[in-house]
Design a protein around this motif. Structure first.
Motif, mmCIF file in Angstrom:
data_model
loop_
_atom_site.group_PDB
_atom_site.id
_atom_site.type_symbol
_atom_site.label_atom_id
_atom_site.label_comp_id
_atom_site.label_asym_id
_atom_site.label_seq_id
_atom_site.Cartn_x
_atom_site.Cartn_y
_atom_site.Cartn_z
ATOM 1 N N GLY A 10 5.005 11.810 -27.702
ATOM 2 C CA GLY A 10 3.943 11.011 -27.099
ATOM 3 C C GLY A 10 4.442 9.668 -26.615
ATOM 4 O O GLY A 10 5.612 9.306 -26.806
ATOM 5 N N ASN A 11 3.548 8.911 -25.992
ATOM 6 C CA ASN A 11 3.915 7.597 -25.449
ATOM 7 C C ASN A 11 4.421 6.650 -26.527
ATOM 8 O O ASN A 11 5.321 5.842 -26.294
ATOM 9 C CB ASN A 11 2.711 6.957 -24.751
ATOM 10 C CG ASN A 11 2.369 7.655 -23.447
ATOM 11 O OD1 ASN A 11 3.157 8.432 -22.927
ATOM 12 N ND2 ASN A 11 1.185 7.374 -22.930
ATOM 13 N N LYS A 12 3.838 6.738 -27.729
ATOM 14 C CA LYS A 12 4.244 5.833 -28.803
ATOM 15 C C LYS A 12 5.692 6.084 -29.211
ATOM 16 O O LYS A 12 6.412 5.157 -29.577
ATOM 17 C CB LYS A 12 3.311 5.991 -30.002
ATOM 18 C CG LYS A 12 1.908 5.452 -29.757
ATOM 19 C CD LYS A 12 1.051 5.528 -31.012
ATOM 20 C CE LYS A 12 -0.328 4.930 -30.765
ATOM 21 N NZ LYS A 12 -1.187 5.001 -31.977
ATOM 22 N N ALA B 283 8.343 3.116 -28.993
ATOM 23 C CA ALA B 283 9.031 2.719 -30.222
ATOM 24 C C ALA B 283 10.539 2.874 -30.067
ATOM 25 O O ALA B 283 11.323 2.015 -30.492
ATOM 26 C CB ALA B 283 8.533 3.555 -31.396
ATOM 27 N N GLY B 284 10.952 3.973 -29.441
ATOM 28 C CA GLY B 284 12.382 4.195 -29.236
ATOM 29 C C GLY B 284 13.001 3.151 -28.333
ATOM 30 O O GLY B 284 14.093 2.641 -28.604
ATOM 31 N N ARG B 285 12.302 2.802 -27.256
ATOM 32 C CA ARG B 285 12.831 1.827 -26.299
ATOM 33 C C ARG B 285 13.063 0.476 -26.957
ATOM 34 O O ARG B 285 14.032 -0.219 -26.663
ATOM 35 C CB ARG B 285 11.861 1.701 -25.120
ATOM 36 C CG ARG B 285 12.384 0.830 -23.989
ATOM 37 C CD ARG B 285 11.595 1.019 -22.704
ATOM 38 N NE ARG B 285 10.190 0.730 -22.880
ATOM 39 C CZ ARG B 285 9.209 1.604 -22.676
ATOM 40 N NH1 ARG B 285 9.499 2.845 -22.306
ATOM 41 N NH2 ARG B 285 7.944 1.270 -22.846
ATOM 42 N N HIS B 286 12.172 0.086 -27.865
ATOM 43 C CA HIS B 286 12.297 -1.218 -28.521
ATOM 44 C C HIS B 286 13.322 -1.217 -29.652
ATOM 45 O O HIS B 286 13.680 -2.289 -30.151
ATOM 46 C CB HIS B 286 10.940 -1.666 -29.066
ATOM 47 C CG HIS B 286 9.957 -2.023 -27.992
ATOM 48 N ND1 HIS B 286 10.217 -2.964 -27.020
ATOM 49 C CD2 HIS B 286 8.713 -1.551 -27.716
ATOM 50 C CE1 HIS B 286 9.179 -3.068 -26.204
ATOM 51 N NE2 HIS B 286 8.255 -2.218 -26.603
ATOM 52 N N ARG B 287 13.786 -0.034 -30.031
ATOM 53 C CA ARG B 287 14.733 0.055 -31.150
ATOM 54 C C ARG B 287 16.100 0.587 -30.733
ATOM 55 O O ARG B 287 16.955 0.848 -31.575
ATOM 56 C CB ARG B 287 14.138 0.935 -32.259
ATOM 57 C CG ARG B 287 12.961 0.267 -32.956
ATOM 58 C CD ARG B 287 12.181 1.243 -33.819
ATOM 59 N NE ARG B 287 11.121 0.570 -34.563
ATOM 60 C CZ ARG B 287 9.960 0.206 -34.044
ATOM 61 N NH1 ARG B 287 9.699 0.448 -32.760
ATOM 62 N NH2 ARG B 287 9.050 -0.396 -34.786
ATOM 63 N N GLY B 288 16.298 0.760 -29.420
ATOM 64 C CA GLY B 288 17.594 1.231 -28.955
ATOM 65 C C GLY B 288 17.765 2.734 -29.025
ATOM 66 O O GLY B 288 18.893 3.237 -28.947
ATOM 67 N N VAL C 37 15.186 8.433 -25.271
ATOM 68 C CA VAL C 37 14.392 9.661 -25.384
ATOM 69 C C VAL C 37 14.638 10.510 -24.144
ATOM 70 O O VAL C 37 14.373 10.071 -23.023
ATOM 71 C CB VAL C 37 12.892 9.333 -25.531
ATOM 72 C CG1 VAL C 37 12.072 10.613 -25.644
ATOM 73 C CG2 VAL C 37 12.657 8.441 -26.744
ATOM 74 N N TRP C 38 15.160 11.736 -24.350
ATOM 75 C CA TRP C 38 15.512 12.632 -23.246
ATOM 76 C C TRP C 38 14.830 13.989 -23.455
ATOM 77 O O TRP C 38 15.431 14.922 -23.992
ATOM 78 C CB TRP C 38 17.028 12.836 -23.186
ATOM 79 C CG TRP C 38 17.804 11.611 -22.814
ATOM 80 C CD1 TRP C 38 17.967 10.484 -23.549
ATOM 81 C CD2 TRP C 38 18.520 11.413 -21.595
ATOM 82 N NE1 TRP C 38 18.740 9.573 -22.887
ATOM 83 C CE2 TRP C 38 19.106 10.121 -21.670
ATOM 84 C CE3 TRP C 38 18.736 12.187 -20.458
ATOM 85 C CZ2 TRP C 38 19.879 9.596 -20.653
ATOM 86 C CZ3 TRP C 38 19.514 11.661 -19.447
ATOM 87 C CH2 TRP C 38 20.069 10.384 -19.541
ATOM 88 N N PRO C 39 13.583 14.116 -23.025
ATOM 89 C CA PRO C 39 12.890 15.401 -23.191
ATOM 90 C C PRO C 39 13.447 16.476 -22.247
ATOM 91 O O PRO C 39 14.088 16.184 -21.253
ATOM 92 C CB PRO C 39 11.442 15.065 -22.835
ATOM 93 C CG PRO C 39 11.356 13.575 -22.886
ATOM 94 C CD PRO C 39 12.703 13.084 -22.492
ATOM 95 N N TRP C 40 13.130 17.728 -22.549
ATOM 96 C CA TRP C 40 13.550 18.871 -21.745
ATOM 97 C C TRP C 40 12.411 19.901 -21.727
ATOM 98 O O TRP C 40 11.542 19.895 -22.611
ATOM 99 C CB TRP C 40 14.829 19.483 -22.321
ATOM 100 C CG TRP C 40 14.714 19.801 -23.792
ATOM 101 C CD1 TRP C 40 14.998 18.990 -24.843
ATOM 102 C CD2 TRP C 40 14.224 21.017 -24.362
ATOM 103 N NE1 TRP C 40 14.721 19.609 -26.034
ATOM 104 C CE2 TRP C 40 14.246 20.867 -25.777
ATOM 105 C CE3 TRP C 40 13.764 22.231 -23.842
ATOM 106 C CZ2 TRP C 40 13.820 21.859 -26.658
ATOM 107 C CZ3 TRP C 40 13.347 23.229 -24.722
ATOM 108 C CH2 TRP C 40 13.380 23.032 -26.122
ATOM 109 N N THR C 41 12.412 20.797 -20.824
ATOM 110 C CA THR C 41 13.121 20.858 -19.552
ATOM 111 C C THR C 41 12.057 20.783 -18.472
ATOM 112 O O THR C 41 11.082 21.524 -18.515
ATOM 113 C CB THR C 41 13.912 22.170 -19.418
ATOM 114 O OG1 THR C 41 14.869 22.265 -20.455
ATOM 115 C CG2 THR C 41 14.601 22.274 -18.060
ATOM 116 N N ALA D 258 4.685 12.011 -14.268
ATOM 117 C CA ALA D 258 3.907 11.447 -15.370
ATOM 118 C C ALA D 258 4.820 10.831 -16.424
ATOM 119 O O ALA D 258 4.588 9.705 -16.892
ATOM 120 C CB ALA D 258 3.027 12.527 -15.990
ATOM 121 N N ASP D 259 5.886 11.536 -16.788
ATOM 122 C CA ASP D 259 6.753 11.037 -17.851
ATOM 123 C C ASP D 259 7.719 9.966 -17.348
ATOM 124 O O ASP D 259 8.087 9.048 -18.094
ATOM 125 C CB ASP D 259 7.516 12.195 -18.491
ATOM 126 C CG ASP D 259 6.602 13.064 -19.351
ATOM 127 O OD1 ASP D 259 5.408 12.714 -19.467
ATOM 128 O OD2 ASP D 259 7.064 14.082 -19.889
#
Length: 226
Positions: free
Chosen positions: A17-19, A23-28, A31-35, A44-45
């Motif tokens: 989800g967006n959270k 959260a990942g962006r602020h902690r280094g 996030v690489w979703p597939w496919t 959207a993403d």
């Protein structure tokens, strides 16, 4: 922080989800979703700020603008800075005529730290799915004269050669203390007004400048020697 570990999270593109992204962006954590395949899911993403998208249809991203050039620049005004170039995912380069120079802070009276900002279309497979902003690396803008923009004989520094320039030069020959506008712009003004390159400002320079206004093809000796 996780950035020192070069950590990444690779979920299915429907199992996060967006959270998680925020959260990942602020902690280094990247996030690489597939496919991905459908343009609507990609858009959207992408606009959510997902770090990377895994896909079997990379060609759909060809029109995305991915990079903006930046370099330190000198000009008399921010509005006169040459626009930056950009690259698309396909590797195509082009000029960003709509890019905006944004000041971050003043360094001193003559220098400012700036970045380029550009509002791009999110184009996927030729269709637009909204907009996103791109920012360049910071660059330093120095307020001053870029001598590559100076014209020989342009005594009033308006980037045109007119009879007014000839009048300024003639006035300089009569009143040595008279200051021409170009003198307040650059310490190297003399070579641009001494158009006959004889190391003196004389009526001959004024006459040559006036002749230039009547016959644009005339070339000053100073131009030949530059």
């Amino acid at each position: 922080d996780l950035d020192r570990w070069n950590a990444t999270y690779n979920p299915s593109n429907y199992n996060y989800g967006n959270k998680t992204v925020e959260a990942g962006r602020h902690r280094g954590l990247t996030v690489w979703p597939w496919t991905y395949f459908e343009e609507s899911d990609i858009a959207a993403d992408y606009l959510k700020g997902v770090t990377g998208l895994t896909t079997d249809a990379a060609w759909k991203f060809s029109d995305l603008v991915t990079d903006i050039s930046s370099e330190n620049v000198t000009a008399d005004d921010v509005m006169n800075i040459s626009k930056p170039t950009a690259k698309k995912q396909s590797g195509e380069s082009f000029t960003l005529d709509d890019a905006e120079a944004v000041k971050i802070e003043d360094i001193d009276a003559d220098n400012s730290l700036m970045i380029w900002r550009y509002k791009a279309d999110l184009l996927l497979n030729g269709s637009s799915f909204g907009n996103y902003y791109l920012y360049s690396e910071p660059f330093v803008f120095t307020k001053g004269v870029n001598e590559n923009d100076l014209l020989f004989g342009d005594a009033d520094y308006n980037k045109n050669i007119t009879a007014n320039d000839a009048a300024y030069i003639m006035q300089k020959t009569l009143v040595n203390t008279f200051e021409m506008p170009i003198q307040s712009k650059t310490d190297n003004w003399f070579k641009y007004v001494d158009v006959d390159a004889d190391t003196n400002i004389t009526a001959k320079d004024a006459a040559l400048v006036f002749q230039k206004t009547l016959q644009s093809s005339i070339e000053f000796l100073a131009e030949k020697n530059k």
